[in-house]
Design a protein around this motif. Structure first.
Motif, mmCIF file in Angstrom:
data_model
loop_
_atom_site.group_PDB
_atom_site.id
_atom_site.type_symbol
_atom_site.label_atom_id
_atom_site.label_comp_id
_atom_site.label_asym_id
_atom_site.label_seq_id
_atom_site.Cartn_x
_atom_site.Cartn_y
_atom_site.Cartn_z
ATOM 1 N N ASP A 149 -27.055 -32.372 -5.315
ATOM 2 C CA ASP A 149 -25.766 -32.383 -4.653
ATOM 3 C C ASP A 149 -24.740 -31.418 -5.525
ATOM 4 O O ASP A 149 -23.626 -31.888 -5.392
ATOM 5 C CB ASP A 149 -25.298 -33.785 -4.898
ATOM 6 C CG ASP A 149 -24.284 -33.849 -3.516
ATOM 7 O OD1 ASP A 149 -24.221 -33.066 -2.527
ATOM 8 O OD2 ASP A 149 -23.469 -35.017 -3.530
ATOM 9 N N ILE A 150 -25.219 -30.434 -6.172
ATOM 10 C CA ILE A 150 -24.177 -29.540 -6.750
ATOM 11 C C ILE A 150 -23.816 -28.402 -5.803
ATOM 12 O O ILE A 150 -24.399 -27.341 -5.660
ATOM 13 C CB ILE A 150 -24.987 -28.946 -8.033
ATOM 14 C CG1 ILE A 150 -25.414 -30.036 -8.934
ATOM 15 C CG2 ILE A 150 -23.892 -27.881 -8.796
ATOM 16 C CD1 ILE A 150 -25.995 -29.530 -10.226
ATOM 17 N N MET A 151 -22.885 -28.729 -4.818
ATOM 18 C CA MET A 151 -22.523 -27.872 -3.719
ATOM 19 C C MET A 151 -20.985 -28.294 -3.486
ATOM 20 O O MET A 151 -20.390 -29.456 -3.851
ATOM 21 C CB MET A 151 -23.414 -28.187 -2.541
ATOM 22 C CG MET A 151 -24.757 -27.991 -2.742
ATOM 23 S SD MET A 151 -25.637 -28.337 -0.834
ATOM 24 C CE MET A 151 -25.463 -30.032 -1.006
ATOM 25 N N ALA A 152 -20.240 -27.394 -3.044
ATOM 26 C CA ALA A 152 -18.672 -27.543 -2.853
ATOM 27 C C ALA A 152 -18.492 -28.805 -1.664
ATOM 28 O O ALA A 152 -17.268 -29.128 -1.568
ATOM 29 C CB ALA A 152 -18.119 -26.252 -2.266
ATOM 30 N N THR A 153 -19.578 -29.031 -0.947
ATOM 31 C CA THR A 153 -19.390 -30.431 -0.134
ATOM 32 C C THR A 153 -18.985 -31.684 -1.116
ATOM 33 O O THR A 153 -18.826 -32.543 -0.318
ATOM 34 C CB THR A 153 -20.628 -30.650 0.777
ATOM 35 O OG1 THR A 153 -21.843 -30.491 -0.087
ATOM 36 C CG2 THR A 153 -20.560 -29.377 1.694
ATOM 37 N N ASN A 154 -19.509 -31.716 -2.226
ATOM 38 C CA ASN A 154 -19.372 -32.828 -3.060
ATOM 39 C C ASN A 154 -18.034 -32.689 -3.665
ATOM 40 O O ASN A 154 -17.704 -31.712 -4.431
ATOM 41 C CB ASN A 154 -20.386 -32.639 -4.133
ATOM 42 C CG ASN A 154 -20.431 -33.985 -4.937
ATOM 43 O OD1 ASN A 154 -19.175 -34.458 -5.075
ATOM 44 N ND2 ASN A 154 -21.342 -34.091 -5.624
ATOM 45 N N ARG A 155 -17.118 -33.715 -3.526
ATOM 46 C CA ARG A 155 -15.745 -33.718 -3.885
ATOM 47 C C ARG A 155 -15.604 -33.257 -5.360
ATOM 48 O O ARG A 155 -14.633 -32.795 -5.973
ATOM 49 C CB ARG A 155 -14.978 -34.761 -3.479
ATOM 50 C CG ARG A 155 -13.525 -35.068 -3.860
ATOM 51 C CD ARG A 155 -12.904 -36.160 -3.721
ATOM 52 N NE ARG A 155 -12.700 -36.243 -2.197
ATOM 53 C CZ ARG A 155 -12.315 -37.300 -1.521
ATOM 54 N NH1 ARG A 155 -11.599 -38.270 -2.027
ATOM 55 N NH2 ARG A 155 -12.116 -37.107 -0.340
ATOM 56 N N THR A 156 -16.501 -33.690 -6.375
ATOM 57 C CA THR A 156 -16.659 -33.574 -7.489
ATOM 58 C C THR A 156 -16.371 -32.078 -8.073
ATOM 59 O O THR A 156 -16.086 -31.707 -8.894
ATOM 60 C CB THR A 156 -17.718 -34.403 -8.462
ATOM 61 O OG1 THR A 156 -17.862 -35.624 -7.754
ATOM 62 C CG2 THR A 156 -17.767 -33.925 -9.824
#
Length: 633
Positions: A418-425
């Motif tokens: 989940d290292i994607m810009a869709t992840n708020r982090t």
């Protein structure tokens, strides 16, 4: 000829260094071969023992040891040993023990010497140590490709055609027509009143811009401007250029990365010519330039998705035409980058302009320009410090989802971590990103760096890309000489090891559905990239590509002599095997992956892979030694 001799010929023909010998030579060798059988556990050669033959393993398995008793190698069918003794006073350097019941062909010393003297390829193969053999293998592959050996100046067939900034569009068009060129360099001179140069010194023309046929069509004729319009109003400024000593390959990458069709060539900061797309085409036959052009002409995600087959065809052509891993990795990374850029353009067209500026980041292999046909998407967003989550985040989430879904449709799978810009982090303002890196570097733990190490390979692909440059400068400034951080990074870089603890051949994956395969990314290219990254951060390298980082590491002289070149050769060969097997999957109509089955490896690949994995193993041992907590490097 006896049937036994025919069997020996057939066997030798399938294995190096005999595979390149003439048939009549093989026939003669077959009649001179002696055959010996060794039971499991038998000592075949002892240290210091006189040797009078080259030992070629027909069947079974043999372990080779160093003088101190450490395991040096394990050989399977087709492996050979004893060559070092024959070349060095006939005393055995590496003892040999039969691991299994083994049948061995003994090629007499006289025969060996004759082959060595009369056959250059045979001599090259047996004369040299493992890592040198690997180096020659890599070098031959590079020398065979014009893109990697030809300098840009070979493409310059005439001097650059130039005009002054005071010219009109009509004058420029007439000059281009008279000279039969598709582009014209526009120069201004440093002779204006008040210029700081010495008044008696000659003027030095400086590039102001470039005009092409396309500029005349799109910026003059289409808008209906006067032919007396100054060239400065229709020319392209902020030119991308190359130096005359750079390689054709580097020019190709510049055209790919920036989607331009003309590149000024400079020598001593002065323009000496312009190379066009047509000049590159006769060297660049893989069509990656055309794939990028097609990407930017698409009008929808569906049209982008339709290009997947062209990307795969581009990849297989490059492999088939013997491009090396750096060329392929760079070209595929630029293609992936272009997909992201076009998706971001389409996303902004759909959602409207962004409420605040942003920078879209590529991470990992794309940032390092080492992407292959099998790749997931690792990305993130840097947002303007004025970003207000309540007002702005809905837009950026929709944009990130649009890009991520589009990439998935084009063959770039969602990141499992989940290292994607869709992840708020990973969708935060610049100041938060600076806090992230400060925390990771100043207060590192192996756990905190385990999932964040990918962010130490980042590149801005869209928007305010200078923010990515700012983060990279922060990384370089804070990581160099930071022994605690480097020790943590090194510890994580040792978690993935090469498959060297093998029985007879290679270690297979211990679990899962691919138990008879080796993951060439997890066991090969990834640990190599990890350890190269640690050294690069330690020496303050500004490079992201692993090969470029190795240049900086070698120049910093922090590795034992020759080890940097060894790492380069190992990375190139392991990557090449991985690439070739992906291409074979595509040609067979299968979904490509990073796994290879050892039974599908050639004898040549087996030998060189063992050499490469041993280099990786030794490099990891050195990494562990060099980067210890509190150690001053």
């Amino acid at each position: 000829m006896q049937a036994e001799h025919l069997e020996i010929i057939d066997f030798l023909r399938r294995h190096h260094p005999f595979a390149d010998l003439a048939e009549e030579t093989l026939a003669r060798v077959a009649t001179e071969v002696e055959i010996s059988y060794f039971k499991a556990g038998t000592q075949i050669l002892e240290f210091g023992q006189l040797t009078d033959a080259l030992y070629v393993l027909r069947s079974g398995a043999v372990e080779i040891y160093r003088r101190n008793g450490d395991l040096y190698n394990r050989l399977s069918e087709g492996g050979f040993f004893g060559e070092f003794a024959l070349l060095r006073h006939k005393r055995t350097r590496f003892p040999a023990v039969a691991l299994e019941d083994s049948l061995i062909y003994l090629i007499p010393e006289e025969t060996f010497n004759r082959l060595f003297e009369e056959n250059e390829l045979f001599a090259d193969f047996v004369e040299i140590e493992d890592r040198t053999r690997l180096r020659q293998t890599v070098a031959r592959k590079e020398d065979a490709n014009e893109l990697m050996t030809s300098e840009i100046n070979v493409l310059i067939s005439r001097e650059a055609i130039m005009m002054d900034t005071r010219a009109t569009a009509k004058e420029a068009a007439r000059r281009m027509s008279d000279e039969g060129v598709s582009s014209l360099l526009i120069l201004h001179h440093n002779d204006a009143p008040g210029h700081p140069d010495d008044a008696d010194s000659p003027s030095h023309p400086v590039m102001a811009g470039l005009i092409t046929d396309r500029d005349l069509r799109n910026r003059l004729v289409a808008p209906g401007l006067s032919y007396d319009t100054p060239v400065t109003e229709i020319m392209t400024t902020d030119l991308i250029h190359v130096e005359h000593t750079q390689l054709v390959f580097e020019a190709m990458l510049a055209m790919l990365r920036y989607n331009v069709h003309h590149l000024p060539v400079l020598k001593h900061q002065q323009p000496i010519g312009v190379i066009a797309l047509s000049d590159i085409i006769r060297y660049e036959s893989q069509n990656s330039l055309f794939v990028v052009s097609s990407i930017f002409r698409t009008q929808s995600v569906e049209e982008l998705k339709a290009l997947v087959s062209e990307v795969r065809a581009c990849f297989t052509r490059m492999v088939r035409e013997d491009a090396n891993s750096r060329m392929i990795g760079s070209a595929m990374a630029v293609i992936g980058r272009s997909f992201k850029q076009r998706l971001l353009e389409l996303g902004e067209e759909k959602l409207g302009p962004p409420p605040v500026p942003y920078c879209f980041l590529a991470l990992g292999s794309m940032a390092r320009q080492e992407q292959l046909i099998v790749s997931d998407q690792d990305n993130a967003m840097i947002l303007d410090n004025r970003f207000d989550p309540d007002k702005h985040d809905a837009y950026f989430l929709k944009l990130a989802e649009f890009v991520s879904d589009g990439l998935a449709a084009c063959g770039y799978t969602y990141c499992k971590g989940d290292i994607m810009a869709t992840n708020r982090t990973w969708r935060k303002p610049l100041r938060v990103w600076e806090e992230y890196f400060t925390e990771w570097i100043d207060k590192p733990t192996p756990k905190s760096l385990l999932n964040s190490s990918i962010f130490f390979d980042l590149d801005g692909v869209w928007g305010k890309t200078e923010w990515a440059d700012r983060l990279n400068r922060l990384i370089i400034r804070k990581t160099r000489h930071n022994s605690t951080f480097l020790a943590c990074m090194a510890r994580n870089a040792l978690l993935r090891t090469p498959p060297l603890g093998f029985f007879k051949d290679f270690v297979m994956e211990p679990s899962g559905q691919h138990t008879q395969s080796i993951d060439m990314k997890r066991r090969g290219t990834a640990p190599l990239a990890d350890l190269i990254r640690v050294h690069a951060l330690a020496v303050g390298s500004k490079s992201r590509n692993s090969f470029e980082r190795l240049k900086d590491i070698i120049n910093a002289d922090i590795l034992p002599h020759g080890r940097g070149q060894d790492l380069r050769d190992a990375l190139e060969f392991i990557s090449t095997v991985r690439i070739r097997h992906q291409a074979l999957d595509l040609e067979a109509g299968n979904d490509p992956d990073n796994r290879i089955e050892p039974e599908n490896l050639s004898d040549f690949e087996r030998k060189n892979l063992k050499d490469a994995f041993q280099i990786l193993s030794n490099a990891q041992k050195f990494l562990k030694y060099r980067y210890q907590p509190g150690r001053v490097n």
